[in-house]
Design an enzyme around this catalytic site. Sequence first.
Site, short mmCIF file in Angstrom:
data_model
loop_
_atom_site.label_atom_id
_atom_site.label_comp_id
_atom_site.label_asym_id
_atom_site.label_seq_id
_atom_site.Cartn_x
_atom_site.Cartn_y
_atom_site.Cartn_z
N TYR A 62 0.84 -1.19 0.00
CA TYR A 62 0.00 0.00 0.00
C TYR A 62 0.88 1.24 0.00
CZ TYR A 62 -3.71 -3.26 1.46
OH TYR A 62 -4.61 -4.31 1.54
N PHE A 81 -13.06 -4.95 1.06
CA PHE A 81 -14.17 -4.30 0.37
C PHE A 81 -15.48 -4.66 1.07
CE2 PHE A 81 -16.42 -3.41 -3.89
CZ PHE A 81 -16.42 -2.06 -3.65
N PRO A 82 -15.57 -4.42 2.38
CA PRO A 82 -16.69 -4.95 3.15
C PRO A 82 -18.03 -4.27 2.93
CG PRO A 82 -15.31 -3.59 4.54
CD PRO A 82 -14.59 -3.73 3.23
N GLY A 113 -22.42 1.13 -3.17
CA GLY A 113 -22.62 1.51 -4.57
C GLY A 113 -24.06 1.50 -5.04
#
Length: 291
Positions: free
Chosen positions: A70, A215-216, A220
């Site tokens: 990261y 990506f819990p 969207g």
Amino acid sequence: MTTSAAPRPADSSGTFALGGDLTVNRLGYGAMQLTGPGVWGEPEDPDEAIRVLRRIVELGVNFIDTADSYGPFVSERLIREALHPYPDDLVIATKAGLTRSGPDDWRPVGRPEYLRQQAELSLRHLGLERIDLYQLHRIDEQVPLADQLGELKLLQEEGKIRHIGVSEVTVEQLEAARKLVDVVSVQNLYNLADRSAEDLLVHAERENIAFIPWFPMATGELARAGGPLDAAARDHGASPSQLALAWLLRRSPVILPIPGTKSVAHAEENVEAARLTLSDAEFEALAAAVA
């Protein structure tokens, strides 16, 4: 849905003992978004990144997930700048096994010498003598799994890492890994909208292995006006993201969601999800609506 009171919101998420001896609050924080666009380089607002990290700890989050890739290393460095010397109960998990050549570019590298190098660098960047949870970010299909995990086991025996986890694996790969080392966690894509790792979650729950969904929230389209999360959120005075996190916490006692953000306001909103308790009917209704 009910709301419970606690001195710190994250305390309401319940706890899980990683490896049976490392207890953390189940609602954690994923530090990927602290970096620049494409998970590359420095953050646009470094001061806000520092504020986010300090605020989540104030709110009771004591499990932070990051990775050497990261930034690379930007996320780990920010964690040290914001929080070192660390609170006694703070668990920092990091990962190695993906290398970077630019924004949004991720390539598995599992050579033993590379994994050892990255572990040593993570120790230095985080300011730690031992990493509590060290995860193989991806299995490198070009390198025998025994060589990849064997190096992590050596690091464990040397006292440089405490527990070992794996990421983005199948049930079969998890069991192959467990024949080589004691695996205490798996980290796979999983959320209310994408439950493709359901079989792995069921297996992890049966074996009492922590399941860390990346990506819990994935709200969207689900949070669009009139959508399933939007309607439920308005009914209960919560945000769609909070409902998505509450659903995960309700789904299994081994789930440790790690929502990430680079905004203090969003971090506070996410952690407040720990106070939400879905009834059986609400839990099933959300699952059915998204399915």
